[in-house]
Design an enzyme around this catalytic site. Structure first.
Site, PDB file in Angstrom:
ATOM      1  N   LYS A 115       0.829  -1.216   0.000  1.00 44.27           N
ATOM      2  CA  LYS A 115       0.000   0.000   0.000  1.00 44.27           C
ATOM      3  C   LYS A 115       0.859   1.260   0.000  1.00 44.27           C
ATOM      4  O   LYS A 115       0.435   2.289  -0.518  1.00 44.27           O
ATOM      5  CB  LYS A 115      -0.968  -0.004   1.197  1.00 44.27           C
ATOM      6  N   LYS A 197      -4.657 -10.504  -6.718  1.00 47.36           N
ATOM      7  CA  LYS A 197      -5.867 -10.682  -5.901  1.00 47.36           C
ATOM      8  C   LYS A 197      -7.044  -9.852  -6.426  1.00 47.36           C
ATOM      9  O   LYS A 197      -6.839  -8.722  -6.866  1.00 47.36           O
ATOM     10  CB  LYS A 197      -5.511 -10.225  -4.474  1.00 47.36           C
ATOM     11  N   LYS A 200     -11.231  -4.719  -4.133  1.00 49.33           N
ATOM     12  CA  LYS A 200     -12.277  -3.724  -4.348  1.00 49.33           C
ATOM     13  C   LYS A 200     -11.713  -2.360  -4.722  1.00 49.33           C
ATOM     14  O   LYS A 200     -12.429  -1.509  -5.212  1.00 49.33           O
ATOM     15  CB  LYS A 200     -13.205  -3.643  -3.138  1.00 49.33           C
TER      16      LYS A 200
HETATM   17  P1  ATP Z   1      -8.611  -3.707  -0.702  1.00 49.44           P
HETATM   18  O1  ATP Z   1      -8.927  -4.549  -1.888  1.00 49.44           O
HETATM   19  O2  ATP Z   1      -9.158  -2.316  -0.792  1.00 49.44           O
HETATM   20  O3  ATP Z   1      -7.196  -3.795  -0.245  1.00 49.44           O
HETATM   21  P2  ATP Z   1      -9.689  -5.808   0.758  1.00 49.44           P
HETATM   22  O4  ATP Z   1     -10.960  -6.182   0.076  1.00 49.44           O
HETATM   23  O5  ATP Z   1      -8.492  -6.633   0.565  1.00 49.44           O
HETATM   24  O6  ATP Z   1      -9.447  -4.296   0.453  1.00 49.44           O
HETATM   25  P3  ATP Z   1     -10.967  -5.913   3.372  1.00 49.44           P
HETATM   26  O7  ATP Z   1     -12.217  -5.289   2.955  1.00 49.44           O
HETATM   27  O8  ATP Z   1     -10.518  -5.406   4.661  1.00 49.44           O
HETATM   28  O9  ATP Z   1      -9.789  -5.701   2.335  1.00 49.44           O
HETATM   29  O10 ATP Z   1     -11.104  -7.497   3.402  1.00 49.44           O
HETATM   30  C1  ATP Z   1     -12.101  -8.098   4.157  1.00 49.44           C
HETATM   31  C2  ATP Z   1     -11.901  -9.590   4.160  1.00 49.44           C
HETATM   32  O11 ATP Z   1     -11.996 -10.118   2.835  1.00 49.44           O
HETATM   33  C3  ATP Z   1     -10.536 -10.021   4.699  1.00 49.44           C
HETATM   34  O12 ATP Z   1     -10.721 -11.142   5.541  1.00 49.44           O
HETATM   35  C4  ATP Z   1      -9.773 -10.402   3.475  1.00 49.44           C
HETATM   36  O13 ATP Z   1      -8.804 -11.396   3.753  1.00 49.44           O
HETATM   37  C5  ATP Z   1     -10.861 -10.942   2.577  1.00 49.44           C
HETATM   38  N1  ATP Z   1     -10.513 -10.801   1.166  1.00 49.44           N
HETATM   39  C6  ATP Z   1     -10.268  -9.649   0.502  1.00 49.44           C
HETATM   40  N2  ATP Z   1     -10.008  -9.883  -0.805  1.00 49.44           N
HETATM   41  C7  ATP Z   1     -10.076 -11.244  -0.967  1.00 49.44           C
HETATM   42  C8  ATP Z   1      -9.889 -12.133  -2.086  1.00 49.44           C
HETATM   43  N3  ATP Z   1      -9.598 -11.661  -3.301  1.00 49.44           N
HETATM   44  N4  ATP Z   1     -10.044 -13.453  -1.894  1.00 49.44           N
HETATM   45  C9  ATP Z   1     -10.363 -13.954  -0.661  1.00 49.44           C
HETATM   46  N5  ATP Z   1     -10.548 -13.175   0.434  1.00 49.44           N
HETATM   47  C10 ATP Z   1     -10.403 -11.837   0.295  1.00 49.44           C
END
Ligand code: ATP
Ligand code: LTN
Length: 334
Positions: A115, A197, A200
């Protein structure tokens, strides 16, 4: 809270619209645990400030996340659904735990490295100490189990180390938490760039499926998903990352194994498989979307849940904080 049940804590940031990755990696599991455990599911708004947020949008997304928690089947009478900033104990414990965390440990966190590259103009102190606040979230409720995607495993390990370090100095205080990581959906990958990954905060909307995407958009995005050379539907993360990701999504949304998926689609073409994945996802999300659009209209109800649960969380957080304050040598006045 039932004293005979173990405790679960997890959080999602209201930092953008929730994706299929968040759902399959985390949210989908939350509901399965609500009868067996005391569950806290938090809207971790304080974590989002590590990246610049528009205040009005942040408030709206916090409501949206609560509406999604409910729409995904989390019963507000069985789970403590609450906002992080409503319980001041998170920030208080975070300060204390920060004094038991080394700069070297925080420097090794891959999310920080990632980040700080992506937001090079705003590498702030919060971004660096983010995992300490996450450890405070978890340890404050003496959590046993933390449902997360695999990207959060390193942060959880740090939380465990901090808990053990504190316990070694002051005697048994915190429960050392275990991760709960799903098998097929620990890391759902981007649809266009399956080596990274699904996220969002991605700028290319074709990379992710939002939980609120309409059926035609979902199917269109899956049709466009990048697949690999060859034509067989077989799981091979290294050589066939695109197809492997679609197999994981199909397996996870239908609660079946990867082998079942490969058997079902033996001899099928990529195009047909992609449509089947899109259709499955759209039909699993349809009932969630219907409920979501009802809940999001009712801010009064959402506020009542936030208010009621903030009180429950505060009461339990205060017990731990009092114990911690006593142990470190403060004159307790809480
Ligand atoms: P950003 O994409 O903005 O970095 P994020 O979606 O990774 O945000 P969070 O919203 O905090 O971050 O994630 C919430 C939960 O979703 C966490 O437990 C994270 O591990 C899970 N998660 C996020 N992206 C994935 C993915 N692509 N596959 C599986 N689990 C995910
Ligand atoms: N760091 C997590 C969100 C998060 C969390 C938590 C997850 C904050 N506090 C406590 C589990 C438990 C993320 O970025 N996905």
């Amino acid at each position: 809270m039932d004293p005979d049940k173990k405790t679960i804590f997890s959080g999602i940031q209201p930092s953008g619209s929730i994706t299929l990755g968040n759902y399959l990696g985390a949210l989908k599991n939350f509901g399965k645990l609500q009868d067996k455990y005391n569950c806290y599911y938090c809207v971790v708004d304080m974590h989002t400030l590590t990246v610049r947020q528009d205040p009005q949008a942040l408030r709206e997304r916090s409501y949206q996340l609560l509406a999604l928690y409910l729409a995904c089947g989390l019963d507000p009478d069985k789970n403590v659904l609450f906002m992080q900033s409503h319980v001041s104990g998170h920030a208080e414990l975070s300060w204390i735990l920060g004094c038991y965390t080394y700069i070297g440990e925080l420097s090794r966190m891959t999310q920080f490295k990632d980040k700080s590259q992506r937001h090079a103009d705003n590498v702030n102190g919060g971004l660096f100490t983010y995992p300490v606040l996450m450890a405070a979230d978890i340890l404050l409720y003496k959590t046993h189990l933390v449902p997360i995607g695999v990207d959060q495993k390193q942060h959880l390990e740090l939380a465990r180390n901090i808990a053990e370090r504190f316990n070694n100095i002051y005697g048994e205080t915190f429960v050392v938490p275990e991760p709960f990581i799903p098998q097929n959906s620990a890391k759902i990958m981007s649809l266009q760039e399956p080596e990274k990954k699904m996220s969002k905060s991605d700028t290319n909307t074709n990379n992710f499926i939002l939980l609120t995407d309409p059926e035609d958009v979902i199917i269109k995005k899956f049709k466009k998903a990048v697949t690999d050379s060859g034509c067989e539907i077989v799981y091979d993360e290294e050589n066939k990352p695109g197809i492997s990701n679609l197999i994981n999504i199909y397996a996870s949304i239908n609660d079946i194994s990867r082998d079942d998926v490969m058997k079902e689609f033996e001899g099928s073409r990529y195009g047909d498989f992609k449509i089947a994945v899109g259709t499955s996802v759209a039909s699993a999300l349809a009932p969630i979307q219907k409920k979501y659009f009802e809940y999001i209209e009712d801010k009064g109800y959402l506020n009542s849940i936030f208010n009621k649960n903030a009180e429950i969380a505060r009461e339990n957080a205060n017990k731990t904080l009092k114990e911690v304050y006593e142990k470190v040598g403060f004159i307790v006045n809480r």
